[in-house]
Write an enzyme that holds these catalytic residues in place. Sequence first.
Site, PDB file in Angstrom:
ATOM      1  N   SER A 130       0.865  -1.180   0.000  1.00  0.00           N
ATOM      2  CA  SER A 130       0.000   0.000   0.000  1.00  0.00           C
ATOM      3  C   SER A 130       0.898   1.224   0.000  1.00  0.00           C
ATOM      4  CB  SER A 130      -0.910   0.002   1.236  1.00  0.00           C
ATOM      5  OG  SER A 130      -0.139   0.221   2.417  1.00  0.00           O
TER       6      SER A 130
ATOM      7  N   LEU B 136       2.852  -1.189   5.021  1.00  0.00           N
ATOM      8  CA  LEU B 136       2.256   0.088   5.427  1.00  0.00           C
ATOM      9  C   LEU B 136       3.353   1.141   5.447  1.00  0.00           C
ATOM     10  CD1 LEU B 136      -0.022   1.864   6.652  1.00  0.00           C
ATOM     11  CD2 LEU B 136       0.654   0.984   8.901  1.00  0.00           C
TER      12      LEU B 136
ATOM     13  N   ILE C 273       7.056  -2.310   7.212  1.00  0.00           N
ATOM     14  CA  ILE C 273       6.915  -0.866   7.244  1.00  0.00           C
ATOM     15  C   ILE C 273       7.715  -0.293   6.070  1.00  0.00           C
ATOM     16  CG2 ILE C 273       7.191   1.230   8.599  1.00  0.00           C
ATOM     17  CD1 ILE C 273       5.193  -0.887   9.766  1.00  0.00           C
ATOM     18  N   LYS C 274       7.057   0.541   5.281  1.00  0.00           N
ATOM     19  CA  LYS C 274       7.707   1.114   4.092  1.00  0.00           C
ATOM     20  C   LYS C 274       8.434   2.409   4.450  1.00  0.00           C
ATOM     21  CE  LYS C 274       5.708   0.792  -0.088  1.00  0.00           C
ATOM     22  NZ  LYS C 274       4.671   0.863  -1.145  1.00  0.00           N
ATOM     23  N   ILE C 275       9.699   2.446   4.062  1.00  0.00           N
ATOM     24  CA  ILE C 275      10.527   3.634   4.256  1.00  0.00           C
ATOM     25  C   ILE C 275      11.115   4.023   2.903  1.00  0.00           C
ATOM     26  CG2 ILE C 275      12.661   4.518   5.288  1.00  0.00           C
ATOM     27  CD1 ILE C 275      12.184   2.736   7.700  1.00  0.00           C
TER      28      ILE C 275
END
Length: 364
Positions: free
Chosen positions: A45, A109, A140-142
């Site tokens: 997402s 996310l 977790i998207k960075i």
Amino acid sequence: MATNKVKQIHSFGQSIWLDFIDRAIIASGNLKKLIDEDGVRGVTSNPAIFEKAITSSSDYDADIRKLADSDKTNEEIFFGLAISDIKQATDIFKGLYEESKGGDGYVSLEVSPFLALDDEGTTKQAEELWKAVDRKNVMIKIPGTKPGLSAIRKSIAKGININVTLLFGLPRYKEVTEAYISGLEDHLAAGHSIGHISSVASFFLSRIDVLVDPILDEKGLGDLKGEVAIASAKKAYEIYKQAFSGPRWEKLAAHGAQPQRLLWASTSSKNPAFKDTKYVEALIGPNTVDTAPLETIEAFRDHGVAANTLEQDLDKSTEILNKLKTAGIDIDKLTQQLEDEGIEKFNKPFEKLLQAIEDQKSKV
């Protein structure tokens, strides 16, 4: 009965993830159907996807109104909504996650796009989101910006699964592999196990060609249109193989470390002259992931061709990038431009999303 074409991709060692999420696809059972029938093995997402989900349906209105009475900011309300969806999706993928022993079944996310150039802010929010979702199969998207590199290393060092996003250039991708490996070393040195940590590096494709193709025409290299992104991705895979081999990596692998897989993103064809499954077909190969929007998955199911293509024509890929250099096209400068524009492309829908939440609150 013919084998599902999307499922065939998995036989070549590549996982297909869905680049989309909303409450309807979860509640209708369609996400579960994609897992069962197409072999979809994860979900990604981003702020633009959530903006579309929240502003184009009434599914979130009641929750927004309920949260409007609290002292939460609009951004906190958004993350409350998103975390709820992500939790439901991770639960749907839990069986696959366990069956693949942590190989797949992840849902991503992203941290706030406003933090793309803020190392400390990104590191802090990554940990907060990780704890809030509280699922082993969340990533977790960075963003893989310069400040993001430090946040990636520190997050991996805390044992957090990370999806590094917004990668366009090879020099930056190399730095990302270094951040991941260093993070694993940090976590191991602190006395923790590292076998459970999973990460992907999301290399964006079609946006490269959208920017580069008009320049190719100007330089008399029109025959290379639609080829630069694929050539770059194949060279990235060479970097991947180098990074995750040799004595340094073997020391980590002995402790159960998993390589950070390359993930192909932005895989829908933006140019109508190209086949709609072009980017998926060109980069199928072992130990990789391809995240695709629903339309691209449906197109591949209908007429895609699954074959082991990733390591084909590597000499041609080198030749293409050399031709750019000879023609005076600075691909590193262009990919930095794409990174800068990519941040802006996520900021705008996020601003729109926060405004939509504000508008909904005012209806209370």
